[in-house]
Design a protein around this motif. Structure first.
Motif, PDB file in Angstrom:
ATOM      1  N   GLU A  80      44.110  38.911  34.250  1.00 33.70           N
ATOM      2  CA  GLU A  80      45.067  37.869  34.616  1.00 33.70           C
ATOM      3  C   GLU A  80      44.870  37.427  36.065  1.00 33.70           C
ATOM      4  O   GLU A  80      44.794  36.237  36.358  1.00 33.70           O
ATOM      5  N   LYS A  81      44.741  38.398  36.972  1.00 36.20           N
ATOM      6  CA  LYS A  81      44.584  38.079  38.395  1.00 36.20           C
ATOM      7  C   LYS A  81      43.278  37.324  38.664  1.00 36.20           C
ATOM      8  O   LYS A  81      43.254  36.321  39.363  1.00 36.20           O
ATOM      9  N   PHE A  82      42.182  37.802  38.082  1.00 31.83           N
ATOM     10  CA  PHE A  82      40.883  37.180  38.319  1.00 31.83           C
ATOM     11  C   PHE A  82      40.815  35.801  37.663  1.00 31.83           C
ATOM     12  O   PHE A  82      40.222  34.871  38.206  1.00 31.83           O
ATOM     13  N   SER A  83      41.427  35.656  36.496  1.00 30.44           N
ATOM     14  CA  SER A  83      41.434  34.352  35.811  1.00 30.44           C
ATOM     15  C   SER A  83      42.197  33.311  36.627  1.00 30.44           C
ATOM     16  O   SER A  83      41.756  32.164  36.748  1.00 30.44           O
ATOM     17  N   LYS A  84      43.331  33.705  37.187  1.00 34.35           N
ATOM     18  CA  LYS A  84      44.104  32.783  38.025  1.00 34.35           C
ATOM     19  C   LYS A  84      43.291  32.360  39.246  1.00 34.35           C
ATOM     20  O   LYS A  84      43.300  31.192  39.633  1.00 34.35           O
ATOM     21  N   ALA A  85      42.572  33.309  39.843  1.00 37.94           N
ATOM     22  CA  ALA A  85      41.744  32.988  41.010  1.00 37.94           C
ATOM     23  C   ALA A  85      40.607  32.049  40.626  1.00 37.94           C
ATOM     24  O   ALA A  85      40.299  31.106  41.363  1.00 37.94           O
ATOM     25  N   ARG A  86      39.980  32.292  39.488  1.00 41.82           N
ATOM     26  CA  ARG A  86      38.896  31.406  39.017  1.00 41.82           C
ATOM     27  C   ARG A  86      39.399  29.984  38.862  1.00 41.82           C
ATOM     28  O   ARG A  86      38.742  29.028  39.260  1.00 41.82           O
ATOM     29  N   GLN A  87      40.588  29.838  38.270  1.00 46.53           N
ATOM     30  CA  GLN A  87      41.149  28.502  38.063  1.00 46.53           C
ATOM     31  C   GLN A  87      41.544  27.857  39.384  1.00 46.53           C
ATOM     32  O   GLN A  87      41.296  26.674  39.600  1.00 46.53           O
ATOM     33  N   LYS A  88      42.146  28.639  40.256  1.00 46.77           N
ATOM     34  CA  LYS A  88      42.617  28.110  41.539  1.00 46.77           C
ATOM     35  C   LYS A  88      41.449  27.633  42.398  1.00 46.77           C
ATOM     36  O   LYS A  88      41.492  26.556  42.988  1.00 46.77           O
ATOM     37  N   TYR A  89      40.411  28.452  42.508  1.00 44.84           N
ATOM     38  CA  TYR A  89      39.284  28.130  43.392  1.00 44.84           C
ATOM     39  C   TYR A  89      38.145  27.413  42.684  1.00 44.84           C
ATOM     40  O   TYR A  89      37.206  26.958  43.324  1.00 44.84           O
TER      41      TYR A  89
END
Length: 100
Positions: A80-89
């Motif tokens: 969840e954390k890494f997926s959110k970062a991928r989408q954000k950046y």
């Protein structure tokens, strides 16, 4: 504490970065997977705390002399954390680690 499910996955990384991960692992006695995930967490945390400014960009060579598959596993919280970062950046997990 609840049992977390893990998912196995891989990242395509520049061969030089791959070698450096394994060298750091041998020198420190810390697994290469832990180092890889810690690098990602450092970038995410640094950005959230305002320690990383500007736009995160990709530094990994698009055409390295050699690509390597780096295999690792993530638990549900990390996914969840890494997926959110991928989408954000708008960059891959491997590039987040490379920036770290």
């Amino acid at each position: 504490m609840e049992n977390l499910k893990y998912c196995n996955t891989s990242a395509n990384v520049d061969g030089v970065f791959y070698d450096e991960l394994y060298l750091a692992s041998r020198q420190t006695g810390i697994s290469s997977v832990k180092i890889f995930k810690d690098l990602i967490v450092m970038v995410i945390s640094g950005s959230e705390l305002g320690k990383i400014t500007g736009v995160l960009t990709e530094y990994q060579d698009h055409s390295p002399e050699r690509w390597e598959n780096f295999y690792y596993s993530l638990n549900e919280l990390e996914i969840e954390k890494f997926s959110k970062a991928r989408q954000k950046y708008k960059i891959s997990v491997s590039k987040l680690a490379f920036i770290g």
